[in-house]
Design an enzyme around this catalytic site. Structure first.
Site, PDB file in Angstrom:
ATOM      1  N   ARG A  61      44.817  87.712  30.855  1.00  0.00           N
ATOM      2  CA  ARG A  61      44.170  86.633  30.100  1.00  0.00           C
ATOM      3  C   ARG A  61      43.361  87.210  28.947  1.00  0.00           C
ATOM      4  NH1 ARG A  61      40.608  87.556  34.473  1.00  0.00           N
ATOM      5  NH2 ARG A  61      38.479  87.520  33.657  1.00  0.00           N
ATOM      6  N   ASP A 117      46.281  86.901  50.534  1.00  0.00           N
ATOM      7  CA  ASP A 117      46.155  85.962  49.424  1.00  0.00           C
ATOM      8  C   ASP A 117      44.924  86.293  48.578  1.00  0.00           C
ATOM      9  OD1 ASP A 117      46.937  83.881  47.825  1.00  0.00           O
ATOM     10  OD2 ASP A 117      46.218  82.285  49.123  1.00  0.00           O
ATOM     11  N   ASP A 118      43.724  85.914  49.094  1.00  0.00           N
ATOM     12  CA  ASP A 118      42.463  86.107  48.372  1.00  0.00           C
ATOM     13  C   ASP A 118      41.418  86.553  49.391  1.00  0.00           C
ATOM     14  OD1 ASP A 118      43.230  84.859  45.681  1.00  0.00           O
ATOM     15  OD2 ASP A 118      43.694  83.211  47.051  1.00  0.00           O
ATOM     16  N   HIS A 149      36.350  85.358  37.375  1.00  0.00           N
ATOM     17  CA  HIS A 149      36.761  85.681  36.000  1.00  0.00           C
ATOM     18  C   HIS A 149      35.569  86.010  35.107  1.00  0.00           C
ATOM     19  CE1 HIS A 149      40.858  83.468  36.575  1.00  0.00           C
ATOM     20  NE2 HIS A 149      40.850  84.684  37.073  1.00  0.00           N
ATOM     21  N   HIS A 201      55.167  81.133  44.236  1.00  0.00           N
ATOM     22  CA  HIS A 201      54.400  80.295  45.156  1.00  0.00           C
ATOM     23  C   HIS A 201      55.249  79.046  45.374  1.00  0.00           C
ATOM     24  CE1 HIS A 201      51.040  82.908  44.365  1.00  0.00           C
ATOM     25  NE2 HIS A 201      50.284  82.234  45.206  1.00  0.00           N
ATOM     26  N   GLU A 260      53.437  74.826  48.466  1.00  0.00           N
ATOM     27  CA  GLU A 260      52.016  74.725  48.855  1.00  0.00           C
ATOM     28  C   GLU A 260      51.612  73.270  49.002  1.00  0.00           C
ATOM     29  OE1 GLU A 260      50.670  77.513  45.598  1.00  0.00           O
ATOM     30  OE2 GLU A 260      49.167  77.950  47.113  1.00  0.00           O
ATOM     31  N   HIS A 280      45.906  88.411  45.163  1.00  0.00           N
ATOM     32  CA  HIS A 280      45.488  88.127  43.788  1.00  0.00           C
ATOM     33  C   HIS A 280      44.206  88.908  43.512  1.00  0.00           C
ATOM     34  CE1 HIS A 280      48.164  84.544  43.449  1.00  0.00           C
ATOM     35  NE2 HIS A 280      47.899  84.393  44.740  1.00  0.00           N
ATOM     36  N   GLY A 304      48.832  79.624  40.580  1.00  0.00           N
ATOM     37  CA  GLY A 304      47.965  78.604  39.989  1.00  0.00           C
ATOM     38  C   GLY A 304      48.172  77.271  40.686  1.00  0.00           C
ATOM     39  N   SER A 350      48.033  89.920  39.279  1.00  0.00           N
ATOM     40  CA  SER A 350      46.956  89.364  38.460  1.00  0.00           C
ATOM     41  C   SER A 350      47.514  88.736  37.184  1.00  0.00           C
ATOM     42  CB  SER A 350      45.933  90.452  38.102  1.00  0.00           C
ATOM     43  OG  SER A 350      44.730  89.840  37.677  1.00  0.00           O
TER      44      SER A 350
HETATM   45  P1  5GP Z   1      43.971  86.611  39.070  1.00  0.00           P
HETATM   46  O1  5GP Z   1      45.388  86.275  38.709  1.00  0.00           O
HETATM   47  O2  5GP Z   1      42.988  86.073  38.045  1.00  0.00           O
HETATM   48  O3  5GP Z   1      43.737  88.051  39.363  1.00  0.00           O
HETATM   49  O4  5GP Z   1      43.665  85.886  40.480  1.00  0.00           O
HETATM   50  C1  5GP Z   1      43.262  84.547  40.586  1.00  0.00           C
HETATM   51  C2  5GP Z   1      44.393  83.596  40.269  1.00  0.00           C
HETATM   52  O5  5GP Z   1      45.412  83.694  41.279  1.00  0.00           O
HETATM   53  C3  5GP Z   1      43.979  82.131  40.344  1.00  0.00           C
HETATM   54  O6  5GP Z   1      43.430  81.709  39.110  1.00  0.00           O
HETATM   55  C4  5GP Z   1      45.294  81.412  40.657  1.00  0.00           C
HETATM   56  O7  5GP Z   1      46.052  81.224  39.478  1.00  0.00           O
HETATM   57  C5  5GP Z   1      46.008  82.423  41.522  1.00  0.00           C
HETATM   58  N1  5GP Z   1      45.864  82.115  42.968  1.00  0.00           N
HETATM   59  C6  5GP Z   1      45.000  82.678  43.828  1.00  0.00           C
HETATM   60  N2  5GP Z   1      45.170  82.161  45.069  1.00  0.00           N
HETATM   61  C7  5GP Z   1      46.160  81.273  44.986  1.00  0.00           C
HETATM   62  C8  5GP Z   1      46.800  80.418  45.932  1.00  0.00           C
HETATM   63  O8  5GP Z   1      46.491  80.366  47.138  1.00  0.00           O
HETATM   64  N3  5GP Z   1      47.804  79.608  45.457  1.00  0.00           N
HETATM   65  C9  5GP Z   1      48.182  79.636  44.148  1.00  0.00           C
HETATM   66  N4  5GP Z   1      49.167  78.822  43.778  1.00  0.00           N
HETATM   67  N5  5GP Z   1      47.611  80.428  43.233  1.00  0.00           N
HETATM   68  C10 5GP Z   1      46.606  81.237  43.646  1.00  0.00           C
END
Ligand code: 5GP
Length: 349
Positions: A109, A289-290, A74, A205, A208, A20, A178, A106
């Site tokens: 938004r 993941d992150d 964000h 996803h 979880e 993400h 999310g 991503s």
């Molecule tokens: P973005 O989409 O803003 O680039 O990355 C962050 C978003 O990814 C978060 O707001 C969330 O919606 C999603 N996200 C990040 N890590 C996870 C995770 O481990 N599980 C889930 N379900 N969503 C995640």
């Protein structure tokens, strides 16, 4: 020995299929972004800011609390300029770590400075620009957050389809992410069917949190891949039926070891469900993941996997080789496959 494994994991050409963008910002990237936001009042809170963004192994926050950390990122990626910078630096991080193919995801938004359209265009343009100097291939998966309204779901799905048609060499898929305790999978099914009919690949996803009915519905939808896949085996909050379904369909699972341990979705690495997936020959793809939130990297995830589950370098390399089969960019599969096979042959693995 530990050092040798470390450098092997960095040198191994790797495929990242679950990253993400706003969770992948490194400390250095966040510092650079903060310079763009010097007037926002955040400038004097650097330490608190980073401490909150990063979720370590002993963190007391529950999984659902962890979703609040993304609002920190964000605030730093709310303009086209900062979003482009965040994307550029993050792509460079993945390449520097030995990643040869990345599917970045991503959530488009609206911000006070950007519409969803400019959000998605900025990322696409940045990927195109970066491809001129990076050897790593990057593709984009458009995310929809589970907390979206029906009209947002339609809007983002339509954008994903439109940009897939205009940039088929960049946009490859649609995914749902999310907070897994929010919303219902069924709400998304019409949009997912539409995206799939248009040619986009789908990742969900899945599992979880313990919700066997939803897991079953998701598996029956037959997504191209699932993320995490924790609560599917009966020992992990799934049921005999959900596990049997996954074993039957063999849907590839994007496995995120450190993320699952740090959010306490898994008590520790040793008891991670990777073991069950691997033994059942369900395709697994090691992912971060992150990487910013969990202070990790793809090579670190490979090393942890090798150390925890006693995988030899040859088995690790084959994990990476197998991952090539499940990328969404069909046209790059053979090239990546050859790259991995070359590495395996050159190192006599
Ligand atoms: P973005 O989409 O803003 O680039 O990355 C962050 C978003 O990814 C978060 O707001 C969330 O919606 C999603 N996200 C990040 N890590 C996870 C995770 O481990 N599980 C889930 N379900 N969503 C995640």
């Amino acid at each position: 020995m530990a050092l040798a494994l470390d450098s092997f994991c960095r040198e191994l050409p790797k495929v990242e299929l679950h990253a993400h963008l706003n969770g992948s910002l490194s400390r250095d990237t966040m510092l650079q972004l903060k310079r763009f936001h010097a007037d926002s009042g955040l400038a004097d809170q650097t330490n608190a800011f980073f401490d909150e963004f990063q979720v370590g192994a002993g963190d007391t926050r529950k999984l659902s609390d962890c979703f609040q950390v993304f609002s920190i990122a964000h605030t730093l990626t709310s303009t086209p300029e900062t979003l482009a910078l965040a994307t550029t630096l993050t792509l460079q991080d993945f390449q520097d770590d030995g990643c040869c193919y990345l599917e970045l995801r991503s959530t488009p938004r609206d911000t006070p400075h950007m519409t969803k359209v400019s959000y998605i265009e900025t990322i696409i343009q940045t990927i195109q620009k970066s491809s001129r100097h990076l050897t790593m291939i990057t593709r984009l998966i458009v995310s929809i957050n589970r907390n979206s309204t029906c009209s947002e779901i339609d809007e983002i799905t339509n954008l994903a389809i439109q940009y897939y048609k205009n940039y088929p060499d960049i946009v490859v898929g649609l995914e749902i992410s999310g907070d897994p305790t929010v919303g219902s999978f069924q709400t998304f099914v019409p949009a997912l069917n539409k995206a799939r009919a248009a040619g986009l690949k789908i990742s969900l996803h899945c599992g979880e949190v313990c919700n066997p009915q939803e897991v079953m519905d998701m598996l029956k939808f037959k997504p191209d891949r699932i993320g995490h896949g924790i609560c599917i085996h009966p020992n992990y909050g799934g049921t005999d039926e959900t596990w049997a379904k996954l074993c039957e369909l063999k849907i590839p699972v994007e496995v995120c070891l450190t993320s699952n341990v740090n959010t306490k979705s898994s008590p520790d690495y040793d008891s991670h469900h990777f073991k069950h997936l691997y033994e059942a020959e369900i395709p697994v793809i090691i992912c971060t993941d992150d990487k910013g939130v969990f202070s990790t990297s793809l090579s670190q995830e490979y090393r942890i996997c090798a150390e925890t589950f006693n995988l030899t370098p040859s088995k690790l390399a084959r994990l990476s080789l197998n991952a090539c089969q499940y990328i969404f960019a069909d046209d790059t599969r053979k090239m990546l496959n050859d790259k991995l096979l070359n590495f395996i042959n050159k190192n006599a693995l």
